[in-house]
Design an enzyme around this catalytic site. Sequence first.
Site, short mmCIF file in Angstrom:
data_model
loop_
_atom_site.label_atom_id
_atom_site.label_comp_id
_atom_site.label_asym_id
_atom_site.label_seq_id
_atom_site.Cartn_x
_atom_site.Cartn_y
_atom_site.Cartn_z
N GLY A 94 43.36 -57.41 -17.72
CA GLY A 94 42.64 -56.92 -18.89
C GLY A 94 41.65 -57.96 -19.38
CB SER A 95 39.98 -58.39 -22.63
OG SER A 95 41.00 -58.78 -23.52
CB VAL B 157 44.42 -59.39 -24.25
CG1 VAL B 157 45.87 -59.01 -24.11
CG2 VAL B 157 43.78 -58.60 -25.39
N GLY B 158 44.38 -61.95 -22.32
CA GLY B 158 45.01 -62.74 -21.26
C GLY B 158 45.34 -64.15 -21.74
CB CYS C 202 37.48 -57.43 -13.52
SG CYS C 202 38.54 -57.18 -12.12
CD GLU D 12 41.87 -59.67 -12.00
OE1 GLU D 12 40.80 -60.28 -12.23
OE2 GLU D 12 41.95 -58.45 -11.91
C1 UN1 Z 1 38.07 -53.43 -6.98
O1 UN1 Z 1 36.96 -53.93 -7.18
O2 UN1 Z 1 38.28 -52.58 -6.11
O3 UN1 Z 1 40.21 -54.51 -13.10
C2 UN1 Z 1 39.28 -53.84 -7.75
C3 UN1 Z 1 39.47 -54.70 -12.15
C4 UN1 Z 1 39.99 -55.54 -11.01
C5 UN1 Z 1 40.20 -54.80 -9.76
C6 UN1 Z 1 38.97 -54.56 -9.00
N1 UN1 Z 1 41.26 -56.10 -11.43
O4 UN1 Z 1 38.38 -54.20 -12.12
#
Ligand code: UN1
Length: 461
Positions: free
Chosen positions: A206-207, A210-211, A262, A228
Amino acid sequence: MSKMQSISPQRPSQVLASFAETAPAEVAAAVDSARTAQRAWGALPAPERATALSRVAGEVEAASRELTELGIVEVGKPRSEMAGEVQRGVAILRYYSGAVLDPEGDALPSPDGKSLLFSRRLPHGVAGLVTPWNFPVAIPLWKLAPALAYGNAAVWKPAPAATAVAELLDEILQRCLPTGVLRVVPGDAATGAALVNTVDLVSFTGSSDVGASIARRGAERQIPVQAEMGGQNASIVLPDADFVRAAGLVAASAMGYAGQKCTATSRVIVVEGAEDFVEALVEAVRALEVADPDDAATAVGPVISDVAREKALAAVCRACEDGGRVIAGGAPLFEEGYFMEPTLVADLDPSSQLCQEEVFGPVAAVLSARNLDHAIDIANGVRFGLVSSVYTSDLDSAMESLARLDTGLVRVNAPTSGVDFYAPFGGAGASGYGMKEQGKAAAHFYTKSQTVTVAPARTRP
Ligand code: UN1
């Protein structure tokens, strides 16, 4: 606690789930019952847990149509991407049902010629999983599958905007798992905080804010945390790249699923001599079909909410105030749903807000660099460090980029978005905290190591 709803971003009048947030006391009770169930689950031989996971894979595969349709409506992901994500989920489950049978430690030389010395891996207990709405199937499964495979129980808090998909996945998983091994606790921040306060390890996507707060709480509680988080990913284009191919890949990685990954490209760094690339990119972006994600040809659907669209449009306005020039898109679209045009902004300084913060929408900046060295400095000049791409046909430029780009993933002639589920995944800086996800890294995160010495009971002559 308050009642929440999950609505369709393309048809906001359509409610997919209506649910009460799980109160902190209920979260604690769920974790307690998961802890009890974990004892028997963790004690099962690994081949039996592997069998249960392959059954889950089969059930998810059998439900792929239903999961795909629900995902399209609930989170607005275009049909082709949503179908691909469900396939990826099945592959993830099969991967961990095999991986759990891999060696789990090392046999070490006997220190005295008689004793046994080895290391092995044991489950932590109850894993707390906090997941986002943008990959409502793949991200929960890439956390749940290893958590369960290695003998943990799991308590999962899905994002409110993906609650209907989470309910369906839960139903499928419950059919294949012993009672209590997986508990789902729908809710928002208070539910997530209660979870982090009680479980034995946390995996969060997430953000960055928050992480960071979860990481702090995890440090206080002395439990492993993996977070992540966001990205500000760069795609560098050199004059010797194949412009048409690169334009297609950069457009897709910046705007696919309306930039809500992300791993999306947020900065396109064009090296001197590659100016013609910008024209090809504008053309590729304009060619992207923006429509109902249900249509097979759609590349860009809506963003997740009204607030998300306001934020993305405000970021474009701010970029213009900072000296930027919109070279594609820039406006909201359609009466119904949270659609907007895929947008490119040129002429910005790399220090401007659009080039430093994450928008999580279909907006990217196009920057200029004097040479590769300058481009790499720009690419690295952010607090995030998830993924970067470089487009070139020159081996030395590729090698130089691999050596200097400071991101968890570096891709040559390949888009920033897209993840190989069996390879380590995660970033540096504000993008990633703790151990990487996926592949062999997951076996380490979801287990703790025990070093064992077994000495003879009696001294023999
Ligand atoms: C992708 O690009 O296929 O939340 C996965 C996200 C990443 C995962 C991307 N944790 O966008």
